[in-house]
Scaffold this motif. Structure first.
Motif, mmCIF file in Angstrom:
data_model
loop_
_atom_site.group_PDB
_atom_site.id
_atom_site.type_symbol
_atom_site.label_atom_id
_atom_site.label_comp_id
_atom_site.label_asym_id
_atom_site.label_seq_id
_atom_site.Cartn_x
_atom_site.Cartn_y
_atom_site.Cartn_z
ATOM 1 N N GLU A 96 11.654 11.564 10.252
ATOM 2 C CA GLU A 96 11.130 10.930 11.473
ATOM 3 C C GLU A 96 9.683 10.740 11.314
ATOM 4 N N GLY A 97 9.388 9.659 11.984
ATOM 5 C CA GLY A 97 7.742 8.903 12.093
ATOM 6 C C GLY A 97 7.363 8.500 10.736
ATOM 7 N N PHE A 98 8.317 8.375 9.794
ATOM 8 C CA PHE A 98 7.724 8.024 8.448
ATOM 9 C C PHE A 98 8.134 6.504 8.114
ATOM 10 N N VAL A 99 7.452 5.919 7.318
ATOM 11 C CA VAL A 99 7.670 4.478 7.046
ATOM 12 C C VAL A 99 7.739 4.562 5.524
ATOM 13 N N LEU A 100 8.249 3.143 4.908
ATOM 14 C CA LEU A 100 8.149 2.842 3.504
ATOM 15 C C LEU A 100 6.749 2.249 3.203
ATOM 16 N N GLN A 101 5.822 3.067 2.748
ATOM 17 C CA GLN A 101 4.514 2.442 2.524
ATOM 18 C C GLN A 101 4.335 1.418 1.530
ATOM 19 N N GLY A 102 5.337 1.446 0.549
ATOM 20 C CA GLY A 102 5.281 0.418 -0.556
ATOM 21 C C GLY A 102 5.920 0.633 -1.772
ATOM 22 N N SER A 103 6.047 -0.011 -2.884
ATOM 23 C CA SER A 103 6.611 -0.066 -3.952
ATOM 24 C C SER A 103 5.865 -0.991 -5.227
ATOM 25 N N ASP A 104 5.753 -0.462 -6.290
ATOM 26 C CA ASP A 104 5.413 -1.443 -7.197
ATOM 27 C C ASP A 104 6.267 -1.313 -8.213
ATOM 28 N N GLN A 105 7.667 -1.215 -8.236
ATOM 29 C CA GLN A 105 8.603 -1.035 -9.068
ATOM 30 C C GLN A 105 8.589 0.212 -9.763
ATOM 31 N N TYR A 106 7.562 0.897 -9.894
ATOM 32 C CA TYR A 106 7.718 2.186 -10.827
ATOM 33 C C TYR A 106 7.889 3.252 -9.538
ATOM 34 N N VAL A 107 7.203 3.260 -8.435
ATOM 35 C CA VAL A 107 7.332 4.262 -7.594
ATOM 36 C C VAL A 107 7.535 3.521 -6.354
ATOM 37 N N LEU A 108 8.344 4.287 -5.410
ATOM 38 C CA LEU A 108 8.494 4.135 -4.011
ATOM 39 C C LEU A 108 7.677 5.065 -3.271
ATOM 40 N N VAL A 110 6.888 7.124 0.354
ATOM 41 C CA VAL A 110 7.434 7.301 1.790
ATOM 42 C C VAL A 110 6.266 7.746 2.407
ATOM 43 N N ALA A 111 5.794 7.327 3.423
ATOM 44 C CA ALA A 111 4.390 7.960 4.095
ATOM 45 C C ALA A 111 4.181 7.968 5.686
ATOM 46 N N ARG A 112 3.388 8.579 6.160
ATOM 47 C CA ARG A 112 3.153 8.442 7.825
ATOM 48 C C ARG A 112 2.504 6.947 7.664
ATOM 49 N N PRO A 113 2.517 6.357 9.036
ATOM 50 C CA PRO A 113 2.105 4.954 9.162
ATOM 51 C C PRO A 113 0.540 4.673 9.262
ATOM 52 N N ASP A 114 -0.094 5.827 9.268
ATOM 53 C CA ASP A 114 -1.602 5.566 9.336
ATOM 54 C C ASP A 114 -2.236 5.883 7.769
ATOM 55 N N ASP A 115 -1.076 6.214 6.911
ATOM 56 C CA ASP A 115 -1.755 6.522 5.474
ATOM 57 C C ASP A 115 -2.129 5.118 5.156
ATOM 58 N N ASP A 116 -3.514 5.171 4.475
ATOM 59 C CA ASP A 116 -3.798 3.899 3.879
ATOM 60 C C ASP A 116 -4.339 3.924 2.496
ATOM 61 N N THR A 117 -3.645 4.841 1.724
ATOM 62 C CA THR A 117 -3.969 5.348 0.194
ATOM 63 C C THR A 117 -3.061 4.323 -0.494
ATOM 64 N N THR A 118 -3.276 4.123 -1.690
ATOM 65 C CA THR A 118 -2.315 3.402 -2.359
ATOM 66 C C THR A 118 -1.047 4.303 -2.802
ATOM 67 N N SER A 120 -0.079 4.757 -5.397
ATOM 68 C CA SER A 120 0.144 5.804 -6.706
ATOM 69 C C SER A 120 -0.496 7.102 -6.236
ATOM 70 N N ASP A 121 -1.103 7.122 -5.168
ATOM 71 C CA ASP A 121 -1.787 8.575 -4.553
ATOM 72 C C ASP A 121 -0.393 9.289 -4.022
ATOM 73 N N PHE A 122 0.083 10.352 -4.395
ATOM 74 C CA PHE A 122 1.320 11.005 -4.045
ATOM 75 C C PHE A 122 0.993 12.196 -3.163
ATOM 76 N N ARG A 123 -0.385 12.415 -2.632
ATOM 77 C CA ARG A 123 -0.577 13.164 -1.382
ATOM 78 C C ARG A 123 -0.090 13.041 -0.285
ATOM 79 N N ASP A 124 0.758 14.009 0.653
ATOM 80 C CA ASP A 124 1.231 13.855 1.652
ATOM 81 C C ASP A 124 2.306 12.760 1.892
ATOM 82 N N LYS A 125 3.064 12.436 0.790
ATOM 83 C CA LYS A 125 3.986 11.667 0.793
ATOM 84 C C LYS A 125 5.246 12.193 0.002
ATOM 85 N N ILE A 126 6.464 11.352 0.240
ATOM 86 C CA ILE A 126 7.639 11.636 -0.667
ATOM 87 C C ILE A 126 7.607 10.150 -1.691
ATOM 88 N N VAL A 127 7.645 10.639 -2.856
ATOM 89 C CA VAL A 127 7.603 9.415 -3.865
ATOM 90 C C VAL A 127 9.043 9.580 -4.554
#
Length: 204
Positions: A96-108, A110-118, A120-127
């Motif tokens: 709850e409160g998370f979004v799909l941040q992005g994907s580059d075909q190698y990694v998906l 799932v992060a908080r909406p205000d996460d502006d990292t790439t 490929s940065d796995f911190r504070d996410k589900i990948v």
């Protein structure tokens, strides 16, 4: 005039003794001592109240600060995802409160909406990543995903990693330690993940 002089002559002065000044002095010292003792007692009581109040404030503050820490560790809910899917992987649920941040075909990611990292940065996410199934000894299965054997482990940095076979590959889902899904919830998240034709293994 003589009458006045006679009257003055008849007045008898009170004898002056040396004890009166000494007694007065002693009484003065005693009074001063009593005042000092009283003042010290009042000061001690005030100090006790001040110290007690200070420690009471610390105790209350400490008690109030514990609650947010405990709340920070509370598990979050999984909710149905109805947003745009990303290339490589689709998901059915997200925390709850998370979004799909992005994907580059190698990694998906799932992060908080205000996460502006790439992604490929796995911190504070589900990948979610895909690996080729390596030959040799694998970690023993200790859970299941969709009824199939899976391995759930904790990494040295405190993250939770879930691995399970998918066709000729291994799906690897890593959840950072700051995301408080239970193991059961992480398995539920994994059961909603689908690998699409766009996904590519990260190595091999």
């Amino acid at each position: 005039m003589n009458d006045v002089i006679d009257r003055l002559a008849r007045l008898t002065p009170s004898p002056v003794t040396t004890e009166d000044p000494a007694a007065d002095l002693r009484r003065g010292h005693k009074a001063l001592s009593r005042r000092r003792i009283k003042r010290a007692a009042l000061g001690g009581a005030a100090l006790t109240l001040a110290v007690g109040g200070a420690f009471g404030g610390i105790a209350l503050t400490s008690g109030n600060e514990v609650a947010p820490i405990a709340q920070a560790g509370d598990n979050v809910r999984l909710v149905d995802y109805d947003g745009t899917q990303m290339p490589g992987f689709t998901v059915a649920k997200v925390p709850e409160g998370f979004v799909l941040q992005g994907s580059d075909q190698y990694v998906l990611a799932v992060a908080r909406p205000d996460d502006d990292t790439t992604v490929s940065d796995f911190r504070d996410k589900i990948v979610v990543t895909l690996e080729t199934t390596a030959s040799g000894t694998q970690d023993p299965a200790n859970t299941t995903v969709g009824g199939k054997p899976a391995t759930l482990v904790t990494t040295p940095d405190g993250a939770t990693m879930l691995k399970y076979a998918y066709r000729d590959f291994t799906v690897v889902i890593q959840m950072w330690s700051t995301i408080h899904l239970t193991d059961e919830q992480l398995v539920e998240f994994a059961e909603g993940v689908e690998v699409t034709a766009d996904a590519k293994p990260s190595h091999g």
